[in-house]
Design a protein around this motif. Structure first.
Motif, mmCIF file in Angstrom:
data_model
loop_
_atom_site.group_PDB
_atom_site.id
_atom_site.type_symbol
_atom_site.label_atom_id
_atom_site.label_comp_id
_atom_site.label_asym_id
_atom_site.label_seq_id
_atom_site.Cartn_x
_atom_site.Cartn_y
_atom_site.Cartn_z
ATOM 1 N N PRO A 109 -5.475 15.095 7.357
ATOM 2 C CA PRO A 109 -6.333 14.724 6.219
ATOM 3 C C PRO A 109 -7.370 13.669 6.586
ATOM 4 C CG PRO A 109 -4.102 13.867 5.955
ATOM 5 C CD PRO A 109 -4.065 14.829 7.099
ATOM 6 N N MET A 159 5.171 2.113 -1.051
ATOM 7 C CA MET A 159 6.360 1.923 -0.211
ATOM 8 C C MET A 159 7.546 1.470 -1.059
ATOM 9 S SD MET A 159 6.935 1.876 3.176
ATOM 10 C CE MET A 159 8.450 1.573 4.047
ATOM 11 N N GLN A 167 6.271 3.837 12.928
ATOM 12 C CA GLN A 167 6.979 3.209 11.811
ATOM 13 C C GLN A 167 7.333 4.209 10.711
ATOM 14 O OE1 GLN A 167 7.734 -0.269 11.336
ATOM 15 N NE2 GLN A 167 7.478 -0.184 13.540
ATOM 16 N N TYR A 168 6.446 5.205 10.491
ATOM 17 C CA TYR A 168 6.717 6.109 9.375
ATOM 18 C C TYR A 168 7.964 6.959 9.625
ATOM 19 C CZ TYR A 168 4.712 9.970 12.053
ATOM 20 O OH TYR A 168 4.479 10.906 13.008
ATOM 21 N N PHE A 187 1.223 1.760 8.619
ATOM 22 C CA PHE A 187 1.934 2.505 9.657
ATOM 23 C C PHE A 187 3.231 3.120 9.153
ATOM 24 C CE2 PHE A 187 -0.352 -0.932 11.899
ATOM 25 C CZ PHE A 187 -1.265 -0.130 12.560
ATOM 26 N N SER A 188 3.743 2.606 8.022
ATOM 27 C CA SER A 188 5.057 3.089 7.627
ATOM 28 C C SER A 188 4.992 4.204 6.587
ATOM 29 C CB SER A 188 5.929 1.934 7.143
ATOM 30 O OG SER A 188 5.206 1.084 6.312
ATOM 31 N N LEU A 189 3.782 4.664 6.270
ATOM 32 C CA LEU A 189 3.671 5.881 5.459
ATOM 33 C C LEU A 189 3.167 6.994 6.366
ATOM 34 C CD1 LEU A 189 2.065 4.362 2.242
ATOM 35 C CD2 LEU A 189 4.376 5.259 2.463
ATOM 36 N N ASN A 190 3.709 8.189 6.174
ATOM 37 C CA ASN A 190 3.320 9.319 7.007
ATOM 38 C C ASN A 190 1.871 9.725 6.711
ATOM 39 O OD1 ASN A 190 2.978 11.781 8.251
ATOM 40 N ND2 ASN A 190 5.071 12.446 7.859
ATOM 41 N N PRO A 191 0.999 9.637 7.720
ATOM 42 C CA PRO A 191 -0.439 9.827 7.467
ATOM 43 C C PRO A 191 -0.844 11.238 7.016
ATOM 44 C CG PRO A 191 -0.005 9.589 9.826
ATOM 45 C CD PRO A 191 1.265 9.247 9.113
ATOM 46 N N VAL A 192 -0.004 12.241 7.263
ATOM 47 C CA VAL A 192 -0.441 13.593 6.911
ATOM 48 C C VAL A 192 0.198 14.126 5.635
ATOM 49 C CG1 VAL A 192 -1.009 14.175 9.288
ATOM 50 C CG2 VAL A 192 1.252 14.729 8.406
ATOM 51 N N GLN A 193 0.930 13.266 4.915
ATOM 52 C CA GLN A 193 1.490 13.714 3.640
ATOM 53 C C GLN A 193 0.939 12.846 2.516
ATOM 54 O OE1 GLN A 193 5.744 13.676 3.799
ATOM 55 N NE2 GLN A 193 5.839 15.244 5.385
ATOM 56 N N HIS A 204 -4.234 6.950 4.045
ATOM 57 C CA HIS A 204 -5.450 6.261 4.483
ATOM 58 C C HIS A 204 -6.437 6.057 3.339
ATOM 59 C CE1 HIS A 204 -6.859 10.442 4.689
ATOM 60 N NE2 HIS A 204 -8.071 9.958 4.574
ATOM 61 N N TYR A 264 -3.882 10.476 0.148
ATOM 62 C CA TYR A 264 -3.218 10.291 1.436
ATOM 63 C C TYR A 264 -3.172 8.795 1.756
ATOM 64 C CZ TYR A 264 -3.312 15.268 2.255
ATOM 65 O OH TYR A 264 -3.078 16.601 2.162
#
Lengths: 290, 323
Positions: B320, A171, B222-223, A108-114, A160, A158
């Motif tokens: 993505p 992270m 969180q991100y 959750f703490s990484l931006n999913p679209v980058q 995911h 990415y």
């Protein structure tokens, strides 16, 4: 950058009587009430139950307390600089560059679209005047430092597409690339498999000691804190119950000197070689918060 | 896709058959002698079994034949060629207004959640939702056309220009521009802007509320905290991180709002004497002109499918995880 002499003098963090209050429509909720501690180039553990204010302490140091929350302190110094009198912009510039934080769940703490690489590079470019090429090279080197085998391939993945353990390494890379002096690790391994936990802790430990950083390790896992930290703060209800050397947590002979709350926590730990019928419940004394 | 279109054809066809309207009477009138009635019935193919009728209908649709409108005595396809572009330009400008104002309003409200800009945005949104569109249209005409004279009145083009512009695309402004008639372009825009704004206000209300809630949802993730920990400036946290993640649902919402307007907004089109699709279908329905109703419904359905497909593609590009 700073001279060695300067490094040796003031503690990294000197906090006196830190308070975090949330002004809600139904009254004031005190998340942290009068916390004092200093942090040197050491590994400081903060343990406590959920809601004991340990995460809020980390957020307060970073100036990231959400909206209705108010931070107060008699003293909050980062290497002698007064954090309380700094404006928001100055505080932001400290974040990442001097004080950073590894969060609980990389999912959750990484931006999913980058791509993970671009997120690491961003952390570098905010604090350094660097072209995208240099930032990329730095990021690849950083990925290597957290022991990712094919940095160039992982860079373009990415979030995911990476596993939990790999995500947490990303992270750590992201939060350490700007070479901060203080790292707050807020339950950094709680979301990971037990087998991966130790690898991640090893990486964290190596980087922290190599760079001579100060680490605030927030956890509810007493075993982990005991083996990983130098010093431990035990928190309850937003207050410090006691501060002790981590080794004493395991020391049976030192038990008589322990605060009753710490003892209570220790008694709740099941033991492999001494099976117990029932684990005791925690007795909390309101007088501790007085 | 193919299944969706087939389903659309089937449903429109069945709706037309179960309507309590005698299509033969609509053609011959209710005082026609029995032999004339019977002949018209045979001409319409209504003596054949339902499935044969459906097969014939599909075959005709695929050759581009939607039949003849009883009301206008023209081919339905020709009718649609004139009414659909009218609705298209109205809906497009309306949605454009809605998105250009609605998205920033929503962002502003979300980043000032609970404080006065949020309250203002909430009241504006509430007004946009609750003011009836016909009232807004009439008041707009009264103020900006009758009193202030800032815009032109009902219709798509003033009479003076009507013969200047040959229909090429059917979108008056575009046709006039293609022919270099700049005065006509200005006149067409002057006619278009008021009804488009009336529809736009509705879209602003909807799009800004949705933008606000999507963005608030993202800002709690969180991100976003991680980005702040890195030292990312707040404007970049909002625009670069949170909004980037809100794009997918936002595109869907804007597409939905666009589709809604493309169905034709009967009330707005009526008040502004706008010869669009909504008015065409409504008039045809009231006159039991089933070929026209069917044709119009088919166009609406096809537009729905197309816009949906478009927003799916954008969603896939923006996320993505969906690739």
């Amino acid at each position: 950058m700073q001279t060695l002499a300067n490094k040796a003098e003031a503690p990294l963090l000197d906090i006196d009587n830190l308070k975090v209050d949330f002004h809600t429509p139904t009254g004031i909720v005190q998340a942290v009430r009068g916390l004092s501690f200093t942090l040197g180039r050491e590994r400081l553990g903060i343990v406590g139950e959920s809601g004991s204010g340990k995460s809020m302490t980390g957020r307060a140091i970073l100036d990231l307390i959400p909206h209705p929350g108010v931070v107060g302190a008699d003293r909050m110094l980062f290497r002698g600089q007064d954090l309380m009198s700094m404006d928001r912009k100055a505080r932001r510039k400290l974040r990442g560059r001097h004080i950073s934080m590894v969060m609980q769940d990389p999912k959750f703490s990484l931006n999913p679209v980058q791509t993970v690489g671009s997120q690491i590079a961003e952390a570098y470019r905010i604090h350094h005047k660097a072209g995208s090429r240099e930032a990329r090279e730095r990021s690849l080197a950083m990925l290597e430092q957290v022991q990712i085998r094919e940095p160039a391939r992982v860079y373009d993945l990415y979030p995911h597409e990476v596993s939990g353990g790999m995500g947490q390494r990303v992270m750590i890379a992201m939060m350490l690339i700007a070479e901060p002096e203080i790292l707050i690790a807020d339950e950094p391994t709680s979301a990971l498999d037990v087998t991966v936990q130790l690898q991640i802790l090893k990486i964290l430990d190596d980087l922290v000691s190599q760079r001579g950083m100060g680490l605030i390790f927030i956890s509810h896992d007493l075993h982990l804190v005991q083996s990983f930290c130098d010093r431990v703060i035990v928190m309850y209800g937003g207050k410090v119950m006691e501060t002790l050397p981590a080794a004493e947590l395991a020391d049976e002979s030192a038990r008589s000197r322990r605060h009753p709350y710490t003892l209570g926590l220790l008694n709740c730990l099941p033991d492999l070689d001494r099976p117990r019928e029932k684990l005791p419940t925690l007795n909390r004394d309101p007088a501790w918060l007085a | 896709m193919a299944i969706t279109i087939f389903g659309l054809l089937l449903v429109t066809f069945l709706i037309a058959r179960v309507m309590p309207i005698d299509p033969v009477l609509a053609v011959v009138g209710d005082r026609a002698p029995a032999d004339v009635y019977e002949k018209a019935r045979l001409d319409l193919g209504l003596d054949k079994p339902l499935w044969t009728q459906f097969a014939i209908y599909i075959a005709k649709v695929f050759t581009g034949d939607l039949g003849t409108s009883v009301l206008t005595a023209q081919k339905v396809t020709d009718d649609i060629k004139t009414v659909f572009p009218a609705t298209l330009e109205l809906a497009t400008l309306g949605t454009l207004i809605g998105a250009v104002f609605g998205v920033p309003f929503g962002i502003f409200a979300a980043t000032h959640q609970g404080r006065w800009p949020d309250q203002v945005a909430r009241i504006v949104g509430l007004l946009g939702y609750s003011i009836p569109v016909f009232w807004l249209g009439l008041m707009g005409l009264l103020l900006f056309y009758a009193k202030l004279g800032w815009v032109a009145g009902p219709g798509r083009l003033s009479i003076a220009y009507q013969d200047f512009v040959d229909p090429i695309t059917g979108i008056v402004m575009l046709d006039a521009a293609l022919q270099g008639e700049w005065d006509a372009v200005r006149d067409a825009f002057s006619h278009l802007i008021l009804p488009a704004s009336v529809l736009g206000i509705l879209s602003i209300a909807y799009i800004s509320r949705m933008t606000r809630s999507f963005l608030i949802n993202e800002l709690q993730q969180q991100y976003v905290i991680a980005a702040r920990v890195k030292g990312v400036p707040e404007w970049r946290v909002v625009w670069g991180h949170a909004l980037r993640n809100a794009v997918v649902p936002l595109v869907t919402v804007i597409a939905l709002s666009y589709m809604h307007l493309l169905e034709g907004s009967v009330l707005t089109e009526t008040i502004f004497a706008w010869p669009g699709l909504g008015r065409y279908i409504t008039n045809s329905l009231l006159n039991a002109d089933m070929n026209a109703v069917l044709g119009g419904t088919l166009v609406v359905g096809a537009v729905f499918i197309a816009v949906n497909l478009f927003s799916d593609i954008i969603g896939r590009l923006a996320d993505p995880r969906a690739r």
